[in-house]
Write an enzyme that holds these catalytic residues in place. Structure first.
Site, PDB file in Angstrom:
ATOM      1  N   GLU A 133      18.490  12.125  13.247  1.00  0.00           N
ATOM      2  CA  GLU A 133      18.698  12.657  14.608  1.00  0.00           C
ATOM      3  C   GLU A 133      17.587  12.147  15.555  1.00  0.00           C
ATOM      4  O   GLU A 133      17.862  11.739  16.687  1.00  0.00           O
ATOM      5  CB  GLU A 133      18.680  14.188  14.522  1.00  0.00           C
ATOM      6  CG  GLU A 133      18.894  14.926  15.811  1.00  0.00           C
ATOM      7  CD  GLU A 133      18.764  16.442  15.573  1.00  0.00           C
ATOM      8  OE1 GLU A 133      19.354  16.971  14.598  1.00  0.00           O
ATOM      9  OE2 GLU A 133      18.060  17.097  16.355  1.00  0.00           O
TER      10      GLU A 133
ATOM     11  N   ARG B 175       7.640   9.713  19.870  1.00  0.00           N
ATOM     12  CA  ARG B 175       7.419  11.044  20.458  1.00  0.00           C
ATOM     13  C   ARG B 175       5.919  11.322  20.532  1.00  0.00           C
ATOM     14  O   ARG B 175       5.437  11.926  21.487  1.00  0.00           O
ATOM     15  CB  ARG B 175       8.104  12.123  19.628  1.00  0.00           C
ATOM     16  CG  ARG B 175       9.614  12.041  19.716  1.00  0.00           C
ATOM     17  CD  ARG B 175      10.253  13.337  19.277  1.00  0.00           C
ATOM     18  NE  ARG B 175      11.684  13.157  19.089  1.00  0.00           N
ATOM     19  CZ  ARG B 175      12.510  14.142  18.771  1.00  0.00           C
ATOM     20  NH1 ARG B 175      12.064  15.368  18.599  1.00  0.00           N
ATOM     21  NH2 ARG B 175      13.800  13.911  18.614  1.00  0.00           N
TER      22      ARG B 175
ATOM     23  N   LYS C 193      19.027  18.086   4.678  1.00  0.00           N
ATOM     24  CA  LYS C 193      18.922  18.570   6.065  1.00  0.00           C
ATOM     25  C   LYS C 193      17.717  17.929   6.763  1.00  0.00           C
ATOM     26  O   LYS C 193      17.780  17.545   7.924  1.00  0.00           O
ATOM     27  CB  LYS C 193      18.795  20.104   6.083  1.00  0.00           C
ATOM     28  CG  LYS C 193      18.417  20.703   7.436  1.00  0.00           C
ATOM     29  CD  LYS C 193      19.516  20.518   8.452  1.00  0.00           C
ATOM     30  CE  LYS C 193      19.171  20.703   9.906  1.00  0.00           C
ATOM     31  NZ  LYS C 193      18.226  21.695  10.321  1.00  0.00           N
TER      32      LYS C 193
ATOM     33  N   VAL D   2      18.338  34.390  17.008  1.00  0.00           N
ATOM     34  CA  VAL D   2      19.493  33.638  17.519  1.00  0.00           C
ATOM     35  C   VAL D   2      20.385  33.072  16.410  1.00  0.00           C
ATOM     36  O   VAL D   2      21.599  33.320  16.368  1.00  0.00           O
ATOM     37  CB  VAL D   2      18.997  32.497  18.440  1.00  0.00           C
ATOM     38  CG1 VAL D   2      20.181  31.705  18.977  1.00  0.00           C
ATOM     39  CG2 VAL D   2      18.197  33.068  19.593  1.00  0.00           C
TER      40      VAL D   2
ATOM     41  N   HIS E 149      -6.463  -8.206  -7.898  1.00  0.00           N
ATOM     42  CA  HIS E 149      -5.312  -7.318  -8.121  1.00  0.00           C
ATOM     43  C   HIS E 149      -4.178  -8.001  -8.876  1.00  0.00           C
ATOM     44  O   HIS E 149      -3.151  -7.378  -9.119  1.00  0.00           O
ATOM     45  CB  HIS E 149      -4.832  -6.736  -6.792  1.00  0.00           C
ATOM     46  CG  HIS E 149      -5.805  -5.764  -6.193  1.00  0.00           C
ATOM     47  ND1 HIS E 149      -6.180  -4.608  -6.843  1.00  0.00           N
ATOM     48  CD2 HIS E 149      -6.499  -5.791  -5.028  1.00  0.00           C
ATOM     49  CE1 HIS E 149      -7.059  -3.952  -6.099  1.00  0.00           C
ATOM     50  NE2 HIS E 149      -7.273  -4.655  -4.998  1.00  0.00           N
TER      51      HIS E 149
ATOM     52  N   HIS F   7      18.678  14.476   7.663  1.00  0.00           N
ATOM     53  CA  HIS F   7      19.599  14.592   8.807  1.00  0.00           C
ATOM     54  C   HIS F   7      18.788  14.658  10.099  1.00  0.00           C
ATOM     55  O   HIS F   7      19.079  13.966  11.080  1.00  0.00           O
ATOM     56  CB  HIS F   7      20.473  15.846   8.632  1.00  0.00           C
ATOM     57  CG  HIS F   7      21.123  16.321   9.901  1.00  0.00           C
ATOM     58  ND1 HIS F   7      20.414  16.982  10.891  1.00  0.00           N
ATOM     59  CD2 HIS F   7      22.391  16.229  10.345  1.00  0.00           C
ATOM     60  CE1 HIS F   7      21.240  17.258  11.897  1.00  0.00           C
ATOM     61  NE2 HIS F   7      22.443  16.817  11.586  1.00  0.00           N
ATOM     62  N   ASN F   8      17.760  15.483  10.108  1.00  0.00           N
ATOM     63  CA  ASN F   8      16.937  15.612  11.311  1.00  0.00           C
ATOM     64  C   ASN F   8      16.184  14.325  11.620  1.00  0.00           C
ATOM     65  O   ASN F   8      16.025  13.963  12.781  1.00  0.00           O
ATOM     66  CB  ASN F   8      15.943  16.771  11.159  1.00  0.00           C
ATOM     67  CG  ASN F   8      16.616  18.118  11.315  1.00  0.00           C
ATOM     68  OD1 ASN F   8      17.829  18.234  11.121  1.00  0.00           O
ATOM     69  ND2 ASN F   8      15.864  19.146  11.637  1.00  0.00           N
TER      70      ASN F   8
ATOM     71  N   ASN G 235      14.946  26.377   8.149  1.00  0.00           N
ATOM     72  CA  ASN G 235      14.536  24.968   8.055  1.00  0.00           C
ATOM     73  C   ASN G 235      13.339  24.828   7.120  1.00  0.00           C
ATOM     74  O   ASN G 235      12.290  24.330   7.511  1.00  0.00           O
ATOM     75  CB  ASN G 235      14.154  24.461   9.447  1.00  0.00           C
ATOM     76  CG  ASN G 235      15.237  23.570  10.021  1.00  0.00           C
ATOM     77  OD1 ASN G 235      16.036  22.986   9.285  1.00  0.00           O
ATOM     78  ND2 ASN G 235      15.261  23.448  11.323  1.00  0.00           N
TER      79      ASN G 235
ATOM     80  N   SER H 189      22.880  22.816  10.164  1.00  0.00           N
ATOM     81  CA  SER H 189      22.679  22.091  11.419  1.00  0.00           C
ATOM     82  C   SER H 189      23.791  22.401  12.406  1.00  0.00           C
ATOM     83  O   SER H 189      24.934  22.597  12.020  1.00  0.00           O
ATOM     84  CB  SER H 189      22.634  20.587  11.185  1.00  0.00           C
ATOM     85  OG  SER H 189      22.600  19.925  12.442  1.00  0.00           O
TER      86      SER H 189
ATOM     87  N   ASN I 221      17.463  43.334  10.037  1.00  0.00           N
ATOM     88  CA  ASN I 221      16.330  42.641  10.637  1.00  0.00           C
ATOM     89  C   ASN I 221      15.084  43.487  10.414  1.00  0.00           C
ATOM     90  O   ASN I 221      15.160  44.713  10.371  1.00  0.00           O
ATOM     91  CB  ASN I 221      16.556  42.450  12.147  1.00  0.00           C
ATOM     92  CG  ASN I 221      15.584  41.435  12.732  1.00  0.00           C
ATOM     93  OD1 ASN I 221      15.694  40.241  12.449  1.00  0.00           O
ATOM     94  ND2 ASN I 221      14.634  41.900  13.532  1.00  0.00           N
TER      95      ASN I 221
ATOM     96  N   VAL J 295      15.408  33.627   8.567  1.00  0.00           N
ATOM     97  CA  VAL J 295      14.114  34.011   9.137  1.00  0.00           C
ATOM     98  C   VAL J 295      13.251  32.768   9.320  1.00  0.00           C
ATOM     99  O   VAL J 295      13.582  31.687   8.819  1.00  0.00           O
ATOM    100  CB  VAL J 295      13.375  35.067   8.270  1.00  0.00           C
ATOM    101  CG1 VAL J 295      14.210  36.326   8.141  1.00  0.00           C
ATOM    102  CG2 VAL J 295      13.013  34.527   6.908  1.00  0.00           C
TER     103      VAL J 295
HETATM  104  P1  ATR Z   1      15.534  31.686  15.625  1.00  0.00           P
HETATM  105  O1  ATR Z   1      15.060  30.253  15.556  1.00  0.00           O
HETATM  106  O2  ATR Z   1      16.894  31.890  15.045  1.00  0.00           O
HETATM  107  O3  ATR Z   1      15.405  32.292  16.995  1.00  0.00           O
HETATM  108  P2  ATR Z   1      13.250  32.275  13.879  1.00  0.00           P
HETATM  109  O4  ATR Z   1      12.055  32.261  14.792  1.00  0.00           O
HETATM  110  O5  ATR Z   1      13.467  31.128  12.960  1.00  0.00           O
HETATM  111  O6  ATR Z   1      14.555  32.579  14.726  1.00  0.00           O
HETATM  112  O7  ATR Z   1      13.197  33.608  12.991  1.00  0.00           O
HETATM  113  C1  ATR Z   1      13.018  34.850  13.564  1.00  0.00           C
HETATM  114  C2  ATR Z   1      13.379  35.870  12.503  1.00  0.00           C
HETATM  115  O8  ATR Z   1      12.400  35.857  11.471  1.00  0.00           O
HETATM  116  C3  ATR Z   1      13.431  37.291  13.037  1.00  0.00           C
HETATM  117  O9  ATR Z   1      14.469  37.957  12.393  1.00  0.00           O
HETATM  118  C4  ATR Z   1      12.074  37.853  12.628  1.00  0.00           C
HETATM  119  O10 ATR Z   1      12.032  39.252  12.482  1.00  0.00           O
HETATM  120  P3  ATR Z   1      11.530  40.176  13.722  1.00  0.00           P
HETATM  121  O11 ATR Z   1      12.681  40.269  14.645  1.00  0.00           O
HETATM  122  O12 ATR Z   1      11.218  41.473  13.097  1.00  0.00           O
HETATM  123  O13 ATR Z   1      10.330  39.483  14.309  1.00  0.00           O
HETATM  124  C5  ATR Z   1      11.911  37.182  11.277  1.00  0.00           C
HETATM  125  N1  ATR Z   1      10.518  37.181  10.864  1.00  0.00           N
HETATM  126  C6  ATR Z   1       9.503  36.559  11.485  1.00  0.00           C
HETATM  127  N2  ATR Z   1       8.341  36.768  10.817  1.00  0.00           N
HETATM  128  C7  ATR Z   1       8.648  37.551   9.744  1.00  0.00           C
HETATM  129  C8  ATR Z   1       7.908  38.093   8.650  1.00  0.00           C
HETATM  130  N3  ATR Z   1       6.604  37.858   8.535  1.00  0.00           N
HETATM  131  N4  ATR Z   1       8.552  38.855   7.747  1.00  0.00           N
HETATM  132  C9  ATR Z   1       9.883  39.059   7.858  1.00  0.00           C
HETATM  133  N5  ATR Z   1      10.643  38.563   8.851  1.00  0.00           N
HETATM  134  C10 ATR Z   1      10.044  37.818   9.773  1.00  0.00           C
END
Ligand code: ATR
Length: 482
Positions: free
Chosen positions: A196, A293, A189, A19, A456, A192-193, A109, A135, A39, A81
């Site tokens: 948040e 939380r 960042k 996403v 101390h 920031h969270n 992140n 963010s 990808n 990723v």
């Molecule tokens: P988002 O939050 O944007 O949905 P994410 O979970 O942070 O996504 O990251 C997912 C991405 O990390 C995907 O592109 C995933 O690749 P695949 O579509 O092939 O699963 C990639 N990803 C996850 N594990 C990976 C790994 N071990 N090596 C390389 N890429 C990886």
């Protein structure tokens, strides 16, 4: 590369077409950059091309070799990723194909200490590694997020203009600036969270207090919408109103009443608090938000405590409208304290890690695009830029408003406490306000106790040196040699 015409054509590349990655790549293409995409599994790249390929100039690749070859030099690659091992795996896959001067950006992140480690490793390979906090969620990635890049400053010259163009703009200014070396961007960042979390906790407390005096979700939605017109104007207050107004299709009830009261978290708030503890920065309001939380997500604890514990229930107020306005002021004050604590954490970390962070710039790039975007951030950034602040609380316009609002804040904390409404954020923020302004703290007695049971030692207010009282002897005082 199967298609030679694609070699060296892309301005920038994005690895990771989930996403966030696909939306960021579309944002780049929308802004006129020729964007290479890759990808691990090609199906996602294909989906992006099928659904959005016509939105701009994309260069899709099935293999990492093709992807790297499709980029202009110095190559600029943004990894989107999963944080953790997937990021390391992607780096290991890319680096053998890169050349001196190429720039690899981690837009995930990632924990800032991982970023520091990765930056050092790539520096040894003559590659530029940038840890970039992003963010704004999926909409932000597509339309313009707040971006917090950290790493070698020289490389910002090559990557900065692209990042600034795809970032959110606040009155024509990009919500992106170079934050500092190595892990500085991901650190900012992370904080920031943390802020948040506090913002959302305070909003939750304000809503509980409104509920406590009989305000319905629809009425509360109106109240938050009204607050959003003033000093509290912010994205989170705006969407609070929308969430409160939403009805559940199945039951017809307000959605907020059918959502299970257990808040989840992905860990960045916890990191903010852990790092505050490591640095000795009192970020208690942020910590209370994380702990709140945790309480909400502890069903066993809550079930047992609910069965065992008694307490008052229901707030009594004479003037309802006045109390609602008190809550608004308390919310503003608590929010200011959370920002003060978060920015203090950034300031101290900057000193600790040698980042030379411009705190005003951090507040400036949070004014649009990110989840905590708020009118207040413009004021905070101006105050930091104009004054040499140690704490936000001493900023001229802030301290004046805190002084004007604090009676409301205190009334809210007192009423809620009497009535048994939990407000850990509001009260912790108020205690922080009172602690940091106190001429003397209870730490004197703490130090006396530490000297009693553990020798101390202590310092005195009236002369230099280090002292110890012979507690188990004649209780005379001795000076300890340095
Ligand atoms: P988002 O939050 O944007 O949905 P994410 O979970 O942070 O996504 O990251 C997912 C991405 O990390 C995907 O592109 C995933 O690749 P695949 O579509 O092939 O699963 C990639 N990803 C996850 N594990 C990976 C790994 N071990 N090596 C390389 N890429 C990886």
């Amino acid at each position: 590369m199967t298609d030679d015409s694609k070699v060296g054509t892309a301005d920038i590349g994005v690895v990771g077409m989930a996403v966030m990655g696909s939306n960021l790549a579309r944002n780049m293409a929308h802004k006129g950059f020729t964007t290479a995409i890759f990808n691990r599994t090609f199906a996602k790249t294909k989906d992006v091309m099928d659904e959005h390929g016509s939105e701009g100039d994309f260069v899709p690749s099935e293999t990492v070799e093709e992807f790297v070859a499709s980029l202009k030099k110095p190559r600029r690659i943004v990894m989107m990723v999963k944080a953790g091992p997937a990021t390391d795996a992607t780096i290991d896959q890319l680096t053998p194909l890169l050349e001196e001067g190429d720039i690899l950006v981690d837009g995930g992140n990632s924990f800032f200490q991982d970023t520091r480690r990765r930056e050092a490793k790539l520096r040894d390979m003559n590659l530029n590694f940038i840890g970039c906090g992003i963010s704004g969620g999926e909409t932000g990635a597509l339309e313009g997020p707040s971006m917090m890049p950290g790493g070698p400053k020289e490389s910002y010259e090559h990557i900065g203009p692209i990042l600034e163009k795809i970032s959110a703009q606040y009155e024509g200014e990009p919500c992106c600036t170079w934050i500092g070396t190595d892990g500085a961007g991901h650190f900012v960042k992370m904080v920031h969270n943390g802020i948040e979390y506090a913002d959302m906790q305070f909003i939750g407390e304000a809503y509980e207090l409104l509920k406590g005096i009989g305000v319905t979700p629809d009425e509360a939605a109106d109240i938050f919408a009204n607050w959003n017109e003033g000093d509290l104007d912010s994205f989170l207050i705006e969407i609070t109103s929308e969430v409160l107004r939403q009805k559940d299709a199945e039951t017809g009830k307000p959605l907020v009443d059918v959502i299970l009261d257990a808040a989840g978290m992905k860990g960045t708030g916890t990191w903010t608090v852990q790092e505050a503890l490591n640095l000795g920065v009192p970020a208690a309001s942020i910590a209370e938000s994380v702990f709140s939380r945790a309480v909400s997500s502890s069903p066993e604890l809550r079930e047992h405590a609910q069965a065992a514990l008694e307490g008052p229930n229901g707030i009594k107020v004479d003037d309802r409208e006045q109390f609602i306005d008190d809550i608004r002021r308390a919310l503003w004050c608590a929010k200011v304290v959370a920002y003060a604590q978060g920015l203090d954490e950034i300031r101290v970390a900057g000193q600790e890690y040698g980042w030379d962070i411009d705190v005003a710039a951090c507040a400036r790039i949070w004014r649009a695009g990110c989840i905590i975007r708020a009118k207040l951030l413009d004021r905070i950034s101006n105050e930091y830029a104009a004054n040499n602040l140690v704490t936000l609380l001493e900023a001229p316009s802030i301290k004046a408003e805190l002084a004007a609002c604090q009676d409301s804040w205190r009334r809210v904390v007192a009423r809620a406490t009497e009535a048994g409404v939990p407000i850990p954020g509001f009260s912790s923020a108020l205690s922080y306000y009172d602690m940091v302004r106190a001429p003397r703290l209870n730490a004197a007695l703490t130090q006396g106790l530490r000297d009693f049971f553990g020798s101390h030692t202590y310092k005195r207010v009236d002369k230099p040196g280090v002292f110890h009282t012979l507690w188990s002897g004649d209780r005379s005082e001795v000076e300890i040699e340095a």
